[in-house]
Design an enzyme around this catalytic site. Structure first.
Site, mmCIF file in Angstrom:
data_model
loop_
_atom_site.group_PDB
_atom_site.id
_atom_site.type_symbol
_atom_site.label_atom_id
_atom_site.label_comp_id
_atom_site.label_asym_id
_atom_site.label_seq_id
_atom_site.Cartn_x
_atom_site.Cartn_y
_atom_site.Cartn_z
ATOM 1 N N GLU A 39 0.832 -1.220 0.000
ATOM 2 C CA GLU A 39 0.000 0.000 0.000
ATOM 3 C C GLU A 39 0.863 1.266 0.000
ATOM 4 O O GLU A 39 0.646 2.190 0.784
ATOM 5 C CB GLU A 39 -0.944 0.007 1.209
ATOM 6 N N ARG A 59 -14.617 -2.814 -4.356
ATOM 7 C CA ARG A 59 -14.769 -3.769 -3.253
ATOM 8 C C ARG A 59 -15.704 -4.899 -3.657
ATOM 9 O O ARG A 59 -15.709 -5.965 -3.028
ATOM 10 C CB ARG A 59 -15.367 -3.101 -1.996
#
Length: 756
Positions: A217, A600
């Site tokens: 990330e 998502r």
């Protein structure tokens, strides 16, 4: 091992030397690449696992990475350093904190501890409670630390008296932390960086140790974290960074997407790879996400694709208000559960702000649908849990004045507020531990009086006795002894019989957590246990094994995936948020947030927007989010538009569709203002006894140069006006309060006059 990877993933694993940036799209298997790379280095290249350092952003991600490495390379995962930035900083500081004048057994203050300390400091500085709240000051101090700004630097740059006051508070906060032998969450990185910067020999030692540094990330790193990465990779220069600039959504906590966009400037000779094959979502969902994010200009660029061809169209539902929105989502969930296609845990309801959850929770509760909330009231923030943990922290660090103050009279032992304040004040003035002062009976009698001094001495005796136990027993045994010695559960019965049973269950669950920690951890001490609790994040607390619908903000959803996703509040002012409208870079981050929400979803995606929402006790009309018209029209199926609204829209010349169409673009700009508002706003006004005009107060017009008065901030001058109607945003230069950006409709401003 490598045969399981696609060509791009394999290339990322096999490039072992130098700096490499991997732009990994959502669901593209970046965790597989990271873990396979670690196993490849150890098994195929004979690299010592102790020379590998991998950074993550959550404990859950670190745990998953360790488990995967353990499956690929049994026996080696525990030797590599795999953990969050904060956990890694804490690990280094546990060894080296004495070099900065801290005890190696320092306490880690969570947000509540920090605010408690700041509350004491603000009182001692006689700070205006309207201008300086503990929560707001804590946020400002966090920003200072993450941008390497010192109190001295803040004073030099001060433009207003408030800045000077804040610099003094900041300096006092740092002093009190050191005096308490404590560090807050930001210190775990800031002080680690300070340590490595001021000690070249130490930097060389850690740089030599970590031959390979991996970062997950990477788009979420802030300037301090980038410095830490560079320091720890300074000898070998082997930095493997994986991230997605299209998912950079944390600027509010000092993360900067520029770390990723300018990677080659920070790590010379670096290479770039892209992972674009998505293993999560249907191709239709990805096409919608690609179409949306293409409107951003500050990005590396990529196009996600999937072998999961087709997929159900994305449902875009127009609802009357927040309650109607919640009810329709509930009905959808019940319908899909009834078809036995999904379980409750397969559903996620996402929203931009926590305030939106009320109507959604009400709808689920009415039908008895179990749910959990990420970011709501957390187990470790419940009062009884914090009380017991405060005792534990005090055993680890007896200099911790904040947690001593919390339990000094819990359970009640006759130590009054005045005595406690005198003790803490005297300890702060003398620069000594309050607990040690409790043991100095003659001196304490002069400060608090003889009766209070005796009670404080008894308290100190109790803590010192438990502290000896903490050095010889594991965390679970010590915790049980704390409960027995303080008779805490018996006190809960006396304190509030109505809630005692529930609170005792929570205390029991804390004991269970300690037992589980002892079973699963190599280090069983109380210090290690309280540190593990302090480093937990909201996502780490989600109960994966429970069959419940999940409610969370989009920010908390990043990194997760669900078969079915409901994204609520697709309206101007919510997504994009009102605070972001008018600033291009802020709108781009809001678009990235919308993109995160879309990606998502694995199978089905529902979007909803309300025509009115209730805020601060009054109804306000809402406009569709600009992001909706950026979605490819043939990906969307619109439902729920009342016939009268369609009729009004046709007469207004707007294009309103009730089914997907490849030829007619989704143009909410034309659908826009009047069509979306009219029908429901008038009905709501009629039902609540006031006119539609009162629901849509847009009569006040502001202009640069106007003199205005705010009830808290005082007099100011309007410098800039952005946005339209209820989304009008003002930049106002106040006196001591400085320059502020606020929404006109919430500002409660009085217009004084206008400058020539």
């Amino acid at each position: 091992m490598l045969d399981a990877l696609n060509p791009q993933q394999r290339e990322a694993v096999e490039i072992t030397e130098g700096a490499l940036l991997v732009v990994a799209g959502a669901g593209s298997g970046k965790t597989r690449v990271l873990t396979t790379r670690i196993a490849h280095l150890v098994l195929d290249h004979g690299v010592d696992p102790r020379s590998i350092l991998a950074f993550t952003f959550t404990n859950k991600a670190a745990r998953e990475m360790r488990e995967r490495v353990a499956r690929l390379a049994p026996g080696f995962a525990s030797q590599a350093w795999i953990g969050t930035f904060h956990a890694t900083g804490a690990r280094i500081l546990r060894r080296e904190a004495h070099r900065l004048g801290y005890p190696n057994e320092f306490t880690i203050y969570d947000a509540d501890d920090s605010r408690s300390l700041l509350n004491e400091i603000l009182k001692s500085h006689h700070a205006d409670p309207k201008s300086f709240t503990p929560r707001a000051v804590a946020a400002e101090i966090s920003r200072f630390k993450n941008n390497s700004q010192t109190p001295e630097g803040l004073r030099e740059q001060a433009e207003h008296s408030r800045d000077l006051k804040l610099a003094d508070i900041y300096a006092d906060y740092l002093r009190r932390l050191r005096q308490n032998g404590a560090m807050d969450f930001d210190d775990l990185i800031a002080l680690c960086v300070q340590l490595l910067e001021q000690d070249p020999e130490l930097r060389r030692r850690y740089g030599d140790r970590f031959r390979y540094v991996l970062v997950d990330e990477f788009q979420d790193t802030n300037p301090l974290q980038l410095i830490l990465i560079k320091a720890l990779s300074s000898t070998w220069g082997n930095v493997f960074a994986v991230g997605d600039d299209d998912q950079a959504i944390y600027s509010w906590r000092s993360a900067t997407v520029e770390n990723m966009l300018e990677f080659d400037d920070y790590f010379s000779g670096s290479r770039l790879l892209r992972l674009e094959q998505n293993y999560r979502s249907t191709s239709l969902i990805l096409r919608a996400a690609n179409g949306l994010i293409a409107h951003n200009t500050r990005r590396k660029g990529k196009t996600l694709w999937s072998e999961r061809s087709g997929g159900d169209p994305i449902q875009l539902r127009w609802t009357d208000d927040g309650d109607d929105e919640g009810g329709r989502i509930r009905d959808d969930i019940l319908e899909m559960l009834g078809e036995n296609e999904y379980r409750r845990r397969d559903f996620a309801i996402l929203y931009r702000t926590n305030a939106q959850s009320r109507a959604l929770e009400d709808a689920l509760r009415r039908e008895g649908i179990p749910y959990q909330i990420a970011g709501g009231t957390r187990f470790f923030e419940r009062r009884e849990v914090r009380d017991v943990l405060a005792y534990c922290k005090l055993l680890v660090n007896p200099d911790d004045g904040v947690n001593l103050a919390r339990v000094l009279n819990v359970p009640r032992r006759g130590i009054g507020k005045t005595s406690a304040e005198r003790l803490l004040g005297a300890a702060a003035a003398a620069g000594v531990s309050p607990l040690k002062l409790c043991a100095d009976a003659p001196r304490l009698a002069q400060i608090c009086g003889v009766p209070a001094a005796k009670k404080l001495a008894q308290f100190a005796k109790l803590i010192f006795a438990l502290q000896k136990l903490a050095h010889s027993e594991d965390a679970a045994k010590v915790l049980k002894q704390v409960l027995a010695a303080t008779r805490y559960n018996e006190w809960l019965e006396r304190d509030d019989p109505a809630t005692a049973a529930e609170r005792q269950e929570n205390v029991g669950e804390l004991v269970n957590a300690a037992h589980l920690f002892v079973e699963q951890s190599d280090v069983e001490t109380m210090g290690a246990f309280v540190e593990s609790v302090a480093l937990l994040s909201d996502v780490d607390r989600l109960a994966d094994e429970d069959d419940m619908v999940t409610l969370m903000t989009v920010h908390n959803a990043k990194g997760l995936e669900f078969p079915v996703v409901f994204l609520t509040g697709c309206e101007e002012g919510l997504l994009p948020h009102a605070n972001s409208i008018g600033e291009d870079c802020a709108v781009e981050e809001e678009r990235r947030l919308f993109y995160v929400a879309l990606t998502r979803a694995k199978d089905r995606l529902f979007l909803s927007a309300a025509s009115v929402r209730q805020r601060f006790g009054r109804y306000e009309s809402m406009l569709p989010s600009r992001f909706l018209r950026e979605l490819p029209a043939d990906c969307i199926h619109e439902v729920g538009i009342p016939r009268e609204r369609v009729h009004e829209g046709l007469h207004a010349g707007a294009r309103v569709r009730t089914r997907p169409s490849a030829s007619a673009p989704l143009d909410l700009g034309e659908f826009g203002v009047e069509t979306f508002r009219r029908s429901r706003v008038h009905q709501q006004a009629k039902g609540h006894g006031f006119s539609p005009q009162e629901l849509n107060q847009e009569e006040i017009h502001f202009a640069p140069g106007m003199h205005v008065r705010h009830e808290l901030l005082g007099d100011g001058v309007v410098e800039k006006v952005e946005g339209i109607a209820e989304l009008t945003r003002l930049t106002i230069r106040f006196g001591d309060a400085g320059t502020k950006k606020i929404l006109a409709r919430h500002a409660r401003l009085t217009v004084l006059d206008a400058m020539d």
